[in-house]
Structure formats: structure tokens, C-alpha cells
Design an enzyme around this catalytic site. Structure first.
Site, mmCIF file in Angstrom:
data_model
loop_
_atom_site.group_PDB
_atom_site.id
_atom_site.type_symbol
_atom_site.label_atom_id
_atom_site.label_comp_id
_atom_site.label_asym_id
_atom_site.label_seq_id
_atom_site.Cartn_x
_atom_site.Cartn_y
_atom_site.Cartn_z
ATOM 1 N N ASP A 67 0.811 -1.217 0.000
ATOM 2 C CA ASP A 67 0.000 0.000 0.000
ATOM 3 C C ASP A 67 0.845 1.267 0.000
ATOM 4 O OD1 ASP A 67 0.978 -0.465 2.544
ATOM 5 O OD2 ASP A 67 -0.974 -0.631 3.506
ATOM 6 N N ASN A 136 -7.526 -2.948 14.103
ATOM 7 C CA ASN A 136 -8.918 -3.269 13.740
ATOM 8 C C ASN A 136 -8.979 -4.458 12.785
ATOM 9 O OD1 ASN A 136 -7.935 -2.164 11.399
ATOM 10 N ND2 ASN A 136 -9.369 -0.445 11.308
ATOM 11 N N HIS A 138 -7.119 -4.795 10.023
ATOM 12 C CA HIS A 138 -6.826 -4.512 8.616
ATOM 13 C C HIS A 138 -5.507 -5.144 8.179
ATOM 14 C CE1 HIS A 138 -4.825 -0.366 9.592
ATOM 15 N NE2 HIS A 138 -3.868 -1.214 9.272
ATOM 16 N N GLU A 143 -9.548 -2.007 5.040
ATOM 17 C CA GLU A 143 -10.208 -1.670 6.287
ATOM 18 C C GLU A 143 -11.474 -2.512 6.488
ATOM 19 O OE1 GLU A 143 -8.688 0.025 8.390
ATOM 20 O OE2 GLU A 143 -8.220 2.077 7.806
HETATM 21 C C1 GLP Z 1 -0.493 0.327 8.683
HETATM 22 C C2 GLP Z 1 -0.167 -0.463 7.410
HETATM 23 C C3 GLP Z 1 -0.381 -1.942 7.589
HETATM 24 C C4 GLP Z 1 0.244 -2.389 8.892
HETATM 25 C C5 GLP Z 1 -0.460 -1.724 10.039
HETATM 26 C C6 GLP Z 1 0.029 -2.161 11.407
HETATM 27 O O1 GLP Z 1 -1.755 0.860 8.704
HETATM 28 N N1 GLP Z 1 -0.885 -0.016 6.252
HETATM 29 O O2 GLP Z 1 0.155 -2.640 6.479
HETATM 30 O O3 GLP Z 1 0.180 -3.776 9.020
HETATM 31 O O4 GLP Z 1 -0.292 -0.331 9.912
HETATM 32 O O5 GLP Z 1 1.147 -1.425 11.763
HETATM 33 P P1 GLP Z 1 2.081 -1.711 12.989
HETATM 34 O O6 GLP Z 1 2.945 -2.842 12.562
HETATM 35 O O7 GLP Z 1 2.858 -0.452 13.165
HETATM 36 O O8 GLP Z 1 1.223 -2.046 14.139
#
Ligand code: GLP
Length: 242
Positions: A67, A136, A138, A143
Site C-alpha cells: 500500500d 482493527n 486490517h 479496512e
Molecule cells: C499500517 C499499514 C499496515 C500495517 C499496520 C500495522 O496501517 N498499512 O500494512 O500492518 O499499519 O502497523 P504496525 O505494525 O505499526 O502495528
């Protein structure tokens, strides 16, 4: 699903990096699907370390990231392109032209998404997809919602995601409201999936995603339908799975 536990963040990162290394050694020209967020940083550090020791060669590897924020250029230090360059690509012998991240500067969402779908197809699909997990549920920026979005699409980020990601920006208003993300179908078509999770604050969502009902309200729950998923976590994140 296979589950591997590391005692702490470092141990979890080392296990995840081992799995990615094995993939690169077995198939030097593999296509890796990569992720951002704070969880995979330790995994990338470990891969860089093994590269520096001469154990890994990225010269034939192709990467496709999940992304990118819409509206941010690759030079913006909050963009995911910048993140990938900083944490991995600039530190290993990968060819930048073999690294793909959605084009955040393409204002035409339809065009940006179509181009990215074409890239995934042209690369022949993904051998191993690395995923983090949002609070959440995702994955990428898919989402929670009423349906699983299939291919690359433009999303409106949820309040909780904006809230979670604001720590990387100066102020909350600076967090982009939209992003381009690979869809659930593209993720599910990866031959292997590797999910990394760390910290007590992920324990509930890990349990819900991997043992609860499969529902678009928890996008990661769809991974229960994939036949080659490996979950790697530290003790805290896996505490409710044990
Ligand atoms: C972001 C990214 C995701 C990632 C998520 C969790 O929103 N788009 O790909 O998995 O955050 O992030 P973290 O690893 O910092 O908890």
C-alpha cells in the site's frame, strides 16, 4: 496454519527473517510482497544483517508493496516508498526498478489501481506475502467493511487507523485520509503468507482474526481460508492463542 513464537520482538523478527531468507535462497528470483508499519522493521534489519554477512542476495528479487498513502510522493518521509527505501531497499543489493509501491502521486485512483493490478499480473503473482496486522484487523489498508475488496483500490482510512498512524506525523491533520492498497484477492493469491505480530496490544485482534468468524468486518480473518499461512509473533501478541 503454522504458528511460531519468539520470546520478544527481536526473537519474532529473527524467525520471520529466517522464513523470508529461506524463500530467497530456494528461489532467488522470487516475488516478495512487502509490508510497512513498525512490526516488520526488525525483520528488515535482520535481513540486512544477513545480506551484509554475505548470506543473502537480493539481485534477482522483485518486491511488491501492499500500500501507499494517496497524495504523498516517494520523497516524503511519511510515504511508504520512503519507508521501504530507508529500512530495506537502500541497504541491500536489490535493483530499485524491481521494487514496486503504488504511485501515491497519481491523483486518478482508477488509473493508479489499474496500473498496480497490471504490475502484480506482469510479475506473475506473489510467492510470499509479508503482512502486519492493524488493531482493527486490517491488512495492507483493507479496512473493515461490508465486503472484501478484491483488487487494488483506493480506501478512505478509518478513524482508528488515522489515530494509530498519527504517531508518525507531526500532527493528526497531516495524516492522509486516503490510500491505495492491494486488495484481498491479490493477497489471497500469494502462494505463501507470513503474518508478523508483536506486542500485547495485538493479542485480542490476533485471536479474533485467526480463531473468530471469517468476516470482512475483520479483514485478516480471510487468511483462515488460505492454505499456506505462517503466523510469527512474540509471546505478548500470541498470548491469547496459546
Ligand atoms: C499500517 C499499514 C499496515 C500495517 C499496520 C500495522 O496501517 N498499512 O500494512 O500492518 O499499519 O502497523 P504496525 O505494525 O505499526 O502495528
Amino acid at each position: 496454519m503454522k504458528i511460531y513464537m519468539g520470546e520478544d520482538y527481536k526473537g519474532m523478527s529473527r524467525k520471520a527473517a529466517n522464513i523470508i531468507s529461506a524463500q530467497i535462497i530456494l528461489k532467488p528470483d522470487c516475488v516478495l510482497g512487502l509490508a510497512t508499519g513498525s512490526t516488520p522493521i526488525g525483520t528488515y534489519d535482520q535481513l540486512v544483517n544477513w545480506y551484509e554477512k554475505g548470506d543473502l542476495d537480493f539481485s534477482k528479487v522483485v518486491t511488491i508493496n501492499l500500500d501507499e498513502y494517496k497524495g504523498l510522493s516517494g520523497d516524503n518521509d511519511q510515504s511508504y516508498r520512503y519507508f521501504m527505501n530507508k529500512h530495506l531497499f537502500d541497504r541491500i543489493n536489490i535493483y530499485k526498478e524491481n521494487t514496486y509501491v503504488p504511485n501515491g502521486l497519481e491523483a486518478d485512483s482508477k488509473k493508479a489501481c489499474q496500473e498496480y493490478n497490471d504490475i502484480i499480473t506482469k510479475c506473475g503473482g506473489i510467492d510470499m506475502q509479508l503482512l502486519g496486522l492493524g488493531h482493527n484487523g486490517h491488512i495492507g489498508f483493507n479496512e473493515p467493511g461490508g465486503a472484501f475488496e478484491k483488487e487494488t483500490h483506493c480506501v478512505n482510512l478509518t478513524k482508528s487507523t488515522i489515530e494509530a498512524n498519527k504517531r508518525f506525523f507531526e500532527k493528526e491533520e497531516d495524516v492522509p485520509r486516503q490510500a491505495y492498497t492491494m486488495g484481498i484477492k491479490s493477497i489471497m493469491q500469494a502462494k505463501k503468507i507470513l503474518v508478523v505480530v508483536s506486542g500485547e496490544d495485538k493479542a485480542d485482534i490476533v485471536k479474533e482474526a485467526f480463531t473468530g468468524p471469517v468476516t470482512p468486518e475483520v479483514p485478516a480473518s480471510v487468511l483462515q481460508l488460505h492454505n499456506d499461512v505462517t503466523l510469527v509473533g512474540d509471546r505478548a501478541a500470541l498470548s491469547k492463542m496459546l
